[in-house]
Design an enzyme around this catalytic site. Structure first.
Site, PDB file in Angstrom:
ATOM      1  N   LYS A 150       0.794  -1.241   0.000  1.00 47.61           N
ATOM      2  CA  LYS A 150       0.000   0.000   0.000  1.00 47.61           C
ATOM      3  C   LYS A 150       0.819   1.280   0.000  1.00 47.61           C
ATOM      4  O   LYS A 150       0.310   2.360   0.343  1.00 47.61           O
ATOM      5  CB  LYS A 150      -1.020   0.037   1.151  1.00 47.61           C
ATOM      6  CG  LYS A 150      -1.862  -1.183   1.298  1.00 47.61           C
ATOM      7  CD  LYS A 150      -2.403  -1.723   0.005  1.00 47.61           C
ATOM      8  CE  LYS A 150      -3.465  -0.868  -0.613  1.00 47.61           C
ATOM      9  NZ  LYS A 150      -3.853  -1.428  -1.967  1.00 47.61           N
ATOM     10  N   THR A 159       1.390   0.048  -7.249  1.00 48.71           N
ATOM     11  CA  THR A 159       0.672   0.036  -8.525  1.00 48.71           C
ATOM     12  C   THR A 159       1.017   1.291  -9.320  1.00 48.71           C
ATOM     13  O   THR A 159       1.206   1.237 -10.539  1.00 48.71           O
ATOM     14  CB  THR A 159      -0.852  -0.018  -8.257  1.00 48.71           C
ATOM     15  OG1 THR A 159      -1.081  -1.025  -7.266  1.00 48.71           O
ATOM     16  CG2 THR A 159      -1.628  -0.321  -9.508  1.00 48.71           C
ATOM     17  N   HIS A 207       6.705  -7.561  -2.308  1.00 48.27           N
ATOM     18  CA  HIS A 207       6.565  -6.881  -1.013  1.00 48.27           C
ATOM     19  C   HIS A 207       7.558  -7.453  -0.003  1.00 48.27           C
ATOM     20  O   HIS A 207       7.475  -7.151   1.188  1.00 48.27           O
ATOM     21  CB  HIS A 207       5.149  -7.052  -0.457  1.00 48.27           C
ATOM     22  CG  HIS A 207       4.092  -6.304  -1.219  1.00 48.27           C
ATOM     23  ND1 HIS A 207       4.245  -5.005  -1.621  1.00 48.27           N
ATOM     24  CD2 HIS A 207       2.849  -6.679  -1.639  1.00 48.27           C
ATOM     25  CE1 HIS A 207       3.163  -4.613  -2.264  1.00 48.27           C
ATOM     26  NE2 HIS A 207       2.295  -5.611  -2.289  1.00 48.27           N
ATOM     27  N   ARG A 265       6.044   4.950   1.932  1.00 48.08           N
ATOM     28  CA  ARG A 265       4.956   5.902   2.214  1.00 48.08           C
ATOM     29  C   ARG A 265       4.902   6.120   3.724  1.00 48.08           C
ATOM     30  O   ARG A 265       5.157   5.168   4.484  1.00 48.08           O
ATOM     31  CB  ARG A 265       3.634   5.269   1.738  1.00 48.08           C
ATOM     32  CG  ARG A 265       2.428   6.159   1.872  1.00 48.08           C
ATOM     33  CD  ARG A 265       1.187   5.464   1.337  1.00 48.08           C
ATOM     34  NE  ARG A 265       0.100   6.400   1.162  1.00 48.08           N
ATOM     35  CZ  ARG A 265      -1.105   6.083   0.727  1.00 48.08           C
ATOM     36  NH1 ARG A 265      -1.385   4.831   0.406  1.00 48.08           N
ATOM     37  NH2 ARG A 265      -2.042   7.002   0.599  1.00 48.08           N
ATOM     38  N   SER A 301      -4.370   2.854   4.564  1.00 49.52           N
ATOM     39  CA  SER A 301      -4.598   2.244   3.254  1.00 49.52           C
ATOM     40  C   SER A 301      -4.610   0.713   3.364  1.00 49.52           C
ATOM     41  O   SER A 301      -5.445   0.027   2.747  1.00 49.52           O
ATOM     42  CB  SER A 301      -3.508   2.718   2.292  1.00 49.52           C
ATOM     43  OG  SER A 301      -3.728   2.210   1.008  1.00 49.52           O
ATOM     44  N   TYR A 307       6.137   8.131  -1.657  1.00 49.14           N
ATOM     45  CA  TYR A 307       4.774   8.371  -2.159  1.00 49.14           C
ATOM     46  C   TYR A 307       4.435   9.863  -2.087  1.00 49.14           C
ATOM     47  O   TYR A 307       3.852  10.427  -3.014  1.00 49.14           O
ATOM     48  CB  TYR A 307       3.795   7.540  -1.305  1.00 49.14           C
ATOM     49  CG  TYR A 307       2.347   7.662  -1.684  1.00 49.14           C
ATOM     50  CD1 TYR A 307       1.763   6.782  -2.589  1.00 49.14           C
ATOM     51  CD2 TYR A 307       1.539   8.664  -1.121  1.00 49.14           C
ATOM     52  CE1 TYR A 307       0.421   6.894  -2.931  1.00 49.14           C
ATOM     53  CE2 TYR A 307       0.202   8.784  -1.454  1.00 49.14           C
ATOM     54  CZ  TYR A 307      -0.352   7.893  -2.354  1.00 49.14           C
ATOM     55  OH  TYR A 307      -1.682   8.014  -2.690  1.00 49.14           O
ATOM     56  N   PHE A 337      -4.120   9.945 -10.522  1.00 50.66           N
ATOM     57  CA  PHE A 337      -5.052   9.127  -9.745  1.00 50.66           C
ATOM     58  C   PHE A 337      -6.364   8.933 -10.512  1.00 50.66           C
ATOM     59  O   PHE A 337      -6.864   7.808 -10.637  1.00 50.66           O
ATOM     60  CB  PHE A 337      -5.317   9.782  -8.374  1.00 50.66           C
ATOM     61  CG  PHE A 337      -6.235   8.976  -7.507  1.00 50.66           C
ATOM     62  CD1 PHE A 337      -5.760   7.898  -6.774  1.00 50.66           C
ATOM     63  CD2 PHE A 337      -7.594   9.278  -7.427  1.00 50.66           C
ATOM     64  CE1 PHE A 337      -6.614   7.134  -5.984  1.00 50.66           C
ATOM     65  CE2 PHE A 337      -8.454   8.530  -6.640  1.00 50.66           C
ATOM     66  CZ  PHE A 337      -7.962   7.454  -5.911  1.00 50.66           C
ATOM     67  N   ASP A 338      -6.895  10.022 -11.059  1.00 51.75           N
ATOM     68  CA  ASP A 338      -8.189   9.920 -11.746  1.00 51.75           C
ATOM     69  C   ASP A 338      -8.105   9.020 -12.978  1.00 51.75           C
ATOM     70  O   ASP A 338      -9.007   8.215 -13.223  1.00 51.75           O
ATOM     71  CB  ASP A 338      -8.703  11.311 -12.134  1.00 51.75           C
ATOM     72  CG  ASP A 338      -9.086  12.117 -10.899  1.00 51.75           C
ATOM     73  OD1 ASP A 338      -9.282  11.497  -9.834  1.00 51.75           O
ATOM     74  OD2 ASP A 338      -9.167  13.353 -10.993  1.00 51.75           O
ATOM     75  N   MET A 386      -5.963   6.564 -13.501  1.00 52.70           N
ATOM     76  CA  MET A 386      -5.774   5.165 -13.090  1.00 52.70           C
ATOM     77  C   MET A 386      -7.039   4.597 -12.452  1.00 52.70           C
ATOM     78  O   MET A 386      -7.321   3.412 -12.556  1.00 52.70           O
ATOM     79  CB  MET A 386      -4.578   5.039 -12.143  1.00 52.70           C
ATOM     80  CG  MET A 386      -3.243   5.155 -12.876  1.00 52.70           C
ATOM     81  SD  MET A 386      -1.807   4.962 -11.813  1.00 52.70           S
ATOM     82  CE  MET A 386      -1.956   3.250 -11.276  1.00 52.70           C
ATOM     83  N   LYS A 445      -8.325   6.683  -2.251  1.00 50.91           N
ATOM     84  CA  LYS A 445      -8.284   8.155  -2.131  1.00 50.91           C
ATOM     85  C   LYS A 445      -7.062   8.754  -2.796  1.00 50.91           C
ATOM     86  O   LYS A 445      -7.123   9.835  -3.347  1.00 50.91           O
ATOM     87  CB  LYS A 445      -8.293   8.552  -0.654  1.00 50.91           C
ATOM     88  CG  LYS A 445      -9.637   8.364  -0.006  1.00 50.91           C
ATOM     89  CD  LYS A 445      -9.785   9.261   1.205  1.00 50.91           C
ATOM     90  CE  LYS A 445     -11.176   9.143   1.788  1.00 50.91           C
ATOM     91  NZ  LYS A 445     -11.269   9.758   3.106  1.00 50.91           N
ATOM     92  N   GLY A 446      -5.928   8.097  -2.637  1.00 52.17           N
ATOM     93  CA  GLY A 446      -4.716   8.595  -3.278  1.00 52.17           C
ATOM     94  C   GLY A 446      -4.222   9.913  -2.707  1.00 52.17           C
ATOM     95  O   GLY A 446      -3.742  10.779  -3.447  1.00 52.17           O
TER      96      GLY A 446
HETATM   97  P1  A3P Z   1      -5.155   4.821  -0.670  1.00 58.36           P
HETATM   98  O1  A3P Z   1      -5.732   3.562  -0.112  1.00 58.36           O
HETATM   99  O2  A3P Z   1      -4.629   5.731   0.414  1.00 58.36           O
HETATM  100  O3  A3P Z   1      -6.045   5.533  -1.606  1.00 58.36           O
HETATM  101  P2  A3P Z   1      -0.386  -0.205  -3.649  1.00 58.36           P
HETATM  102  O4  A3P Z   1      -0.404  -0.017  -5.115  1.00 58.36           O
HETATM  103  O5  A3P Z   1       0.977  -0.300  -3.060  1.00 58.36           O
HETATM  104  O6  A3P Z   1      -1.312  -1.280  -3.230  1.00 58.36           O
HETATM  105  O7  A3P Z   1      -0.930   1.171  -3.004  1.00 58.36           O
HETATM  106  C1  A3P Z   1      -2.268   1.554  -3.156  1.00 58.36           C
HETATM  107  C2  A3P Z   1      -2.404   2.980  -2.677  1.00 58.36           C
HETATM  108  O8  A3P Z   1      -1.798   3.841  -3.653  1.00 58.36           O
HETATM  109  C3  A3P Z   1      -3.852   3.404  -2.529  1.00 58.36           C
HETATM  110  O9  A3P Z   1      -3.853   4.408  -1.515  1.00 58.36           O
HETATM  111  C4  A3P Z   1      -4.113   3.979  -3.914  1.00 58.36           C
HETATM  112  O10 A3P Z   1      -5.213   4.837  -3.986  1.00 58.36           O
HETATM  113  C5  A3P Z   1      -2.810   4.737  -4.126  1.00 58.36           C
HETATM  114  N1  A3P Z   1      -2.565   5.056  -5.528  1.00 58.36           N
HETATM  115  C6  A3P Z   1      -2.571   4.222  -6.593  1.00 58.36           C
HETATM  116  N2  A3P Z   1      -2.373   4.911  -7.727  1.00 58.36           N
HETATM  117  C7  A3P Z   1      -2.244   6.206  -7.375  1.00 58.36           C
HETATM  118  C8  A3P Z   1      -2.051   7.427  -8.108  1.00 58.36           C
HETATM  119  N3  A3P Z   1      -1.972   7.432  -9.417  1.00 58.36           N
HETATM  120  N4  A3P Z   1      -1.983   8.581  -7.404  1.00 58.36           N
HETATM  121  C9  A3P Z   1      -2.076   8.592  -6.065  1.00 58.36           C
HETATM  122  N5  A3P Z   1      -2.270   7.475  -5.321  1.00 58.36           N
HETATM  123  C10 A3P Z   1      -2.355   6.299  -5.969  1.00 58.36           C
END
Ligand code: A3P
Length: 296
Positions: free
Chosen positions: A45, A49, A110, A132, A140, A196, A232-233, A235, A259-260
């Protein structure tokens, strides 16, 4: 996968793990890395991704439109240590990596640094570690564990927070994970450490730093395309990156692209939880030079 039993945690060489990440252990440890493999390593988290998709677009964004439109990111960047039993779909990340048709291979893990298969070090592979801040990371992770059958049941938020501080989450204690990788940077030069929070603050700047580590010079147009594609939007809307096609995840409970943000922890921590967390953090991080930002 819908009936996949929630796993339980156990101590695995000093790290809390579940069977889905240890069943294929010997195979994973014997993984044969190639010199041009790129490993994306994170505590769960932390932005895995996001960085995986940045790498994917940098290397392959222009090469194959069909791939971008039809292959989910979790197949393009396989999760090395995951292994799902035969009765629930027989899926092994290592086999997926070995079937990748692309060069370089992008690989997700991980694992804490001490568990990384030794061929990555022998082959001197590039590794990108994303970290992060612990407060947003635990929030998260809590929501992810609520929606993901591959993870143990999280219980209540306050119980989960306590477990997190005891290292009782899959992949162990956050503090050990980030410190272990941070220390590795001292002796392993092909490790690029990203935060992050920096990516949220200025994605383009962090992509530039990443490119310089990779020895990669995208054209200004390609750079812009990557920045736009990994917002974020974008993705969240993109079915190839939002995990909407993945089994075992209940996005009605909590969306994968949740939420991102930096600072969402403030909507979860009570004042008392925050004080307790800070006290514990001071202890665990007292010998570390790592600095995180919990707000921007
Ligand atoms: P939140 O749960 O705080 O929204 P991972 O990929 O390591 O599983 O991490 C997932 C977290 O990264 C989630 O956080 C997700 O929303 C956030 N995330 C994924 N893509 C993102 C992006 N393009 N911008 C910001 N946050 C992103």
């Amino acid at each position: 996968m819908e009936n996949l039993p929630r796993p339980t945690l156990f101590d695995f060489h000093g790290v809390s793990m579940t069977r889905y990440f240890t069943d294929n252990w010997d195979n994973v440890q014997n993984f044969q890395a190639r010199p041009d493999d790129i490993l994306v390593a994170t505590f769960p988290k932390a932005g895995t991704t996001w960085v995986s998709y940045i790498l994917d677009l940098l290397y392959f964004g222009n090469t194959c439109e069909e791939r971008q439109a039809t292959v989910p990111l979790y197949h393009r960047v396989p999760f090395l240590e995951i292994s799902i039993p035969a009765e629930f779909g027989a899926y092994a990340g290592k086999d997926q990596v070995n079937s990748l048709p692309t060069t370089p291979r992008l690989i997700k893990t991980h694992l804490p640094v001490q568990f990384i298969p030794k061929s990555f070090w022998e082959q001197n592979c590039r590794i990108v570690y994303v970290a992060r801040n612990a407060k947003d990371n635990v929030v998260s992770y809590f929501h992810f564990d609520r929606m993901n059958r591959v993870q143990p049941e999280p219980g209540t938020w306050s119980a989960y927070l306590q477990s997190f501080l005891e290292g009782k989450c899959a992949f162990g204690l956050w503090h050990d994970h980030v410190n272990g990788w941070w220390e590795k940077k001292e002796t392993y030069s092909k490790l690029h450490f990203m935060f992050y929070e920096d990516m949220v603050e200025d994605t383009g700047r962090e992509i530039d730093k990443l490119c310089s580590f990779l020895g990669f010079s995208p054209t200004p147009e390609d750079r812009e395309k990557v920045i736009t594609g990994v917002s974020f939007d974008s993705m969240k809307k993109n079915n190839m990156t939002n995990y909407s096609t993945a089994q075992g995840l209940d996005q009605k409970v909590s969306p994968f692209m949740r939420k991102g943000k930096v600072g969402d922890w403030k909507n979860h921590f009570t004042v008392a939880q925050n004080e307790m967390f800070d006290e514990h953090y001071k202890q665990k991080m007292k010998n570390s030079t790592l600095q995180f930002r919990c707000e921007l």
